[in-house]
Design a protein around this motif. Structure first.
Motif, mmCIF file in Angstrom:
data_model
loop_
_atom_site.group_PDB
_atom_site.id
_atom_site.type_symbol
_atom_site.label_atom_id
_atom_site.label_comp_id
_atom_site.label_asym_id
_atom_site.label_seq_id
_atom_site.Cartn_x
_atom_site.Cartn_y
_atom_site.Cartn_z
ATOM 1 N N GLU A 68 24.218 12.386 23.628
ATOM 2 C CA GLU A 68 24.053 11.241 24.526
ATOM 3 C C GLU A 68 23.497 10.027 23.786
ATOM 4 O O GLU A 68 23.935 8.894 24.010
ATOM 5 C CB GLU A 68 23.170 11.623 25.703
ATOM 6 C CG GLU A 68 23.853 12.596 26.648
ATOM 7 C CD GLU A 68 22.992 12.986 27.830
ATOM 8 O OE1 GLU A 68 22.127 12.178 28.219
ATOM 9 O OE2 GLU A 68 23.184 14.092 28.355
ATOM 10 N N CYS A 71 26.263 8.566 21.495
ATOM 11 C CA CYS A 71 27.248 7.807 22.290
ATOM 12 C C CYS A 71 26.662 6.486 22.781
ATOM 13 O O CYS A 71 27.352 5.463 22.802
ATOM 14 C CB CYS A 71 27.738 8.641 23.464
ATOM 15 S SG CYS A 71 28.741 10.055 22.981
ATOM 16 N N CYS A 80 28.211 7.884 26.974
ATOM 17 C CA CYS A 80 29.051 9.071 27.195
ATOM 18 C C CYS A 80 30.068 8.841 28.301
ATOM 19 O O CYS A 80 31.165 9.398 28.266
ATOM 20 C CB CYS A 80 28.182 10.272 27.555
ATOM 21 S SG CYS A 80 27.249 10.926 26.174
#
Length: 123
Positions: A68, A71, A80
């Motif tokens: 997470e 991203c 994400c």
């Protein structure tokens, strides 16, 4: 104290105790992993999250936090969710292509059946 500090303790410039909660999940050979997580969540919050879950779940939590955070750093707006949306769109387009191909197969089967019936009538 361990002879090799984990990535978290190295980045935070502190001693790495033998029971360091970060050591199993942020090894010294992968400092970027902790760097991403620390930048998004903060070391204190990550430590608290790891302590709040059972030991057998901590690796999954650390992996999830890393993915997470990675991203979010790569795509600050969507994180994400941006990847999930792209994959969802790709799945939708592939399903549409599959439906078209299936329709073509059904059409060809129907044409072959009609041709077979016509040939039988001629004979």
């Amino acid at each position: 104290m361990t002879s090799s500090r984990c990535a978290a303790c190295k980045q935070l410039r502190r001693r790495c105790p033998s029971n360091c909660i970060f050591l199993p999940y942020f090894p010294p050979n992968n400092p970027q992993r902790f760097s991403y997580v620390h930048r998004i969540y903060g070391a204190s919050n990550v430590g608290k999250m790891l302590q709040q879950v059972q030991e057998h779940q901590r690796e999954d939590v650390a992996d999830s936090l890393y993915i997470e955070a990675y991203c979010r750093i790569k795509d600050p707006v969507y994180g994400c969710v941006g990847i999930v949306t792209l994959l969802h769109d790709e799945i939708y387009h592939v399903q549409c292509q599959l439906a078209k191909v299936q329709a073509e197969i059904d059409l060809l089967k129907a044409q072959a059946q009609v041709q077979g019936e016509l040939q039988q009538q001629v004979l």
